[in-house]
Write a protein that holds these residues in place. Structure first.
Motif, PDB file in Angstrom:
ATOM      1  N   ALA A 165      -0.916   7.755  -6.001  1.00  0.00           N
ATOM      2  CA  ALA A 165       0.323   7.944  -5.238  1.00  0.00           C
ATOM      3  C   ALA A 165       1.192   6.692  -5.314  1.00  0.00           C
ATOM      4  O   ALA A 165       2.414   6.789  -5.489  1.00  0.00           O
ATOM      5  N   LEU A 166       0.569   5.520  -5.209  1.00  0.00           N
ATOM      6  CA  LEU A 166       1.320   4.267  -5.298  1.00  0.00           C
ATOM      7  C   LEU A 166       2.009   4.154  -6.656  1.00  0.00           C
ATOM      8  O   LEU A 166       3.187   3.785  -6.731  1.00  0.00           O
ATOM      9  N   TRP A 167       1.284   4.486  -7.710  1.00  0.00           N
ATOM     10  CA  TRP A 167       1.859   4.463  -9.065  1.00  0.00           C
ATOM     11  C   TRP A 167       3.061   5.407  -9.150  1.00  0.00           C
ATOM     12  O   TRP A 167       4.121   5.033  -9.647  1.00  0.00           O
ATOM     13  N   ALA A 168       2.876   6.634  -8.657  1.00  0.00           N
ATOM     14  CA  ALA A 168       3.953   7.626  -8.737  1.00  0.00           C
ATOM     15  C   ALA A 168       5.147   7.220  -7.872  1.00  0.00           C
ATOM     16  O   ALA A 168       6.303   7.336  -8.299  1.00  0.00           O
ATOM     17  N   PHE A 169       4.868   6.729  -6.669  1.00  0.00           N
ATOM     18  CA  PHE A 169       5.963   6.331  -5.785  1.00  0.00           C
ATOM     19  C   PHE A 169       6.681   5.086  -6.308  1.00  0.00           C
ATOM     20  O   PHE A 169       7.872   4.907  -6.066  1.00  0.00           O
ATOM     21  N   SER A 170       5.975   4.227  -7.047  1.00  0.00           N
ATOM     22  CA  SER A 170       6.643   3.048  -7.593  1.00  0.00           C
ATOM     23  C   SER A 170       7.680   3.439  -8.640  1.00  0.00           C
ATOM     24  O   SER A 170       8.573   2.665  -8.957  1.00  0.00           O
ATOM     25  N   ARG A 171       7.567   4.655  -9.169  1.00  0.00           N
ATOM     26  CA  ARG A 171       8.525   5.148 -10.149  1.00  0.00           C
ATOM     27  C   ARG A 171       9.566   6.090  -9.539  1.00  0.00           C
ATOM     28  O   ARG A 171      10.468   6.545 -10.235  1.00  0.00           O
ATOM     29  N   SER A 172       9.408   6.388  -8.240  1.00  0.00           N
ATOM     30  CA  SER A 172      10.326   7.365  -7.663  1.00  0.00           C
ATOM     31  C   SER A 172      10.892   6.968  -6.306  1.00  0.00           C
ATOM     32  O   SER A 172      12.000   7.380  -5.971  1.00  0.00           O
ATOM     33  N   SER A 173      10.143   6.213  -5.506  1.00  0.00           N
ATOM     34  CA  SER A 173      10.617   5.898  -4.160  1.00  0.00           C
ATOM     35  C   SER A 173      10.010   4.580  -3.679  1.00  0.00           C
ATOM     36  O   SER A 173       8.836   4.523  -3.287  1.00  0.00           O
ATOM     37  N   ASP A 174      10.820   3.538  -3.694  1.00  0.00           N
ATOM     38  CA  ASP A 174      10.331   2.235  -3.232  1.00  0.00           C
ATOM     39  C   ASP A 174       9.951   2.285  -1.754  1.00  0.00           C
ATOM     40  O   ASP A 174       9.008   1.612  -1.327  1.00  0.00           O
ATOM     41  N   ARG A 175      10.650   3.084  -0.982  1.00  0.00           N
ATOM     42  CA  ARG A 175      10.350   3.215   0.449  1.00  0.00           C
ATOM     43  C   ARG A 175       8.940   3.770   0.656  1.00  0.00           C
ATOM     44  O   ARG A 175       8.172   3.257   1.472  1.00  0.00           O
ATOM     45  N   LEU A 176       8.568   4.812  -0.090  1.00  0.00           N
ATOM     46  CA  LEU A 176       7.232   5.392   0.051  1.00  0.00           C
ATOM     47  C   LEU A 176       6.154   4.446  -0.487  1.00  0.00           C
ATOM     48  O   LEU A 176       5.066   4.360   0.068  1.00  0.00           O
ATOM     49  N   ARG A 177       6.462   3.703  -1.540  1.00  0.00           N
ATOM     50  CA  ARG A 177       5.523   2.716  -2.069  1.00  0.00           C
ATOM     51  C   ARG A 177       5.235   1.636  -1.024  1.00  0.00           C
ATOM     52  O   ARG A 177       4.085   1.315  -0.747  1.00  0.00           O
ATOM     53  N   ARG A 178       6.292   1.123  -0.411  1.00  0.00           N
ATOM     54  CA  ARG A 178       6.120   0.107   0.640  1.00  0.00           C
ATOM     55  C   ARG A 178       5.352   0.666   1.828  1.00  0.00           C
ATOM     56  O   ARG A 178       4.546  -0.029   2.443  1.00  0.00           O
ATOM     57  N   ARG A 179       5.605   1.925   2.146  1.00  0.00           N
ATOM     58  CA  ARG A 179       4.910   2.560   3.270  1.00  0.00           C
ATOM     59  C   ARG A 179       3.407   2.643   3.020  1.00  0.00           C
ATOM     60  O   ARG A 179       2.605   2.403   3.923  1.00  0.00           O
ATOM     61  N   LEU A 180       3.002   2.990   1.785  1.00  0.00           N
ATOM     62  CA  LEU A 180       1.584   3.016   1.450  1.00  0.00           C
ATOM     63  C   LEU A 180       0.966   1.627   1.547  1.00  0.00           C
ATOM     64  O   LEU A 180      -0.133   1.460   2.088  1.00  0.00           O
ATOM     65  N   LEU A 181       1.656   0.632   1.017  1.00  0.00           N
ATOM     66  CA  LEU A 181       1.124  -0.733   1.047  1.00  0.00           C
ATOM     67  C   LEU A 181       1.039  -1.278   2.469  1.00  0.00           C
ATOM     68  O   LEU A 181       0.184  -2.121   2.759  1.00  0.00           O
ATOM     69  N   ALA A 182       1.887  -0.800   3.364  1.00  0.00           N
ATOM     70  CA  ALA A 182       1.897  -1.272   4.746  1.00  0.00           C
ATOM     71  C   ALA A 182       0.964  -0.479   5.652  1.00  0.00           C
ATOM     72  O   ALA A 182       0.779  -0.851   6.818  1.00  0.00           O
ATOM     73  N   ASP A 183       0.351   0.586   5.137  1.00  0.00           N
ATOM     74  CA  ASP A 183      -0.532   1.403   5.968  1.00  0.00           C
ATOM     75  C   ASP A 183      -1.645   0.537   6.548  1.00  0.00           C
ATOM     76  O   ASP A 183      -2.313  -0.199   5.811  1.00  0.00           O
ATOM     77  N   PRO A 184      -1.867   0.601   7.876  1.00  0.00           N
ATOM     78  CA  PRO A 184      -2.873  -0.268   8.478  1.00  0.00           C
ATOM     79  C   PRO A 184      -4.314   0.060   8.077  1.00  0.00           C
ATOM     80  O   PRO A 184      -5.170  -0.821   8.069  1.00  0.00           O
ATOM     81  N   VAL A 185      -4.576   1.294   7.707  1.00  0.00           N
ATOM     82  CA  VAL A 185      -5.946   1.681   7.351  1.00  0.00           C
ATOM     83  C   VAL A 185      -6.213   1.479   5.860  1.00  0.00           C
ATOM     84  O   VAL A 185      -7.182   0.831   5.468  1.00  0.00           O
ATOM     85  N   PHE A 186      -5.358   2.035   5.015  1.00  0.00           N
ATOM     86  CA  PHE A 186      -5.611   2.020   3.575  1.00  0.00           C
ATOM     87  C   PHE A 186      -4.849   0.933   2.819  1.00  0.00           C
ATOM     88  O   PHE A 186      -5.220   0.595   1.697  1.00  0.00           O
TER      89      PHE A 186
END
Length: 117
Positions: free
Chosen positions: A34-55
């Motif tokens: 998902a991070l790979w795909a979002f890095s090519r389509s949505s920087d906001r969603l990529r940042r959201r994954l990286l900021a997730d407190p659990v994962f």
């Protein structure tokens, strides 16, 4: 193409969500997709994954050092061994179990040899 990457990202997030509740389905590998795909389509969603407190911390460890936490390694190897055991218990064809065991042994070897976080 952006929509295709967004779709891949959301499908991977859905699989990761299921994996959070089923021990035999991995979570973080799907989030990496998902991070790979979002890095090519949505920087906001990529940042959201990286900021997730659990994962987020596990994703960042993998991204920065290729590292996997020891408990995650143990759980992954045990889940793979259990899946071979379940296949044997269910009486699946010996060749199918052998192929499964061979592939999962290779994956387990990869996981175990990664640096620990």
């Amino acid at each position: 193409m952006r929509w295709l990457y967004l779709a891949i990202g959301w499908i991977a997030v859905a699989c990761a969500t299921v994996g959070a509740f089923l021990p035999i389905l991995p979570t973080v590998p799907f989030l990496l997709v998902a991070l790979w795909a979002f890095s090519r389509s949505s920087d906001r969603l990529r940042r959201r994954l990286l900021a997730d407190p659990v994962f987020g911390p596990d994703i960042r460890r993998w991204q920065e050092r290729g590292a996997i936490r020891r408990p995650a390694k143990i759980l992954a190897v045990l889940a793979m061994a259990a899946s071979v055991g379940i296949a044997t218990f269910l009486g699946l064809p010996v060749m199918a179990i052998a192929v499964q065991a061979l592939l999962l042994t290779a994956v387990a070897g990869f996981i175990v040899t990664r640096p620990e976080a």
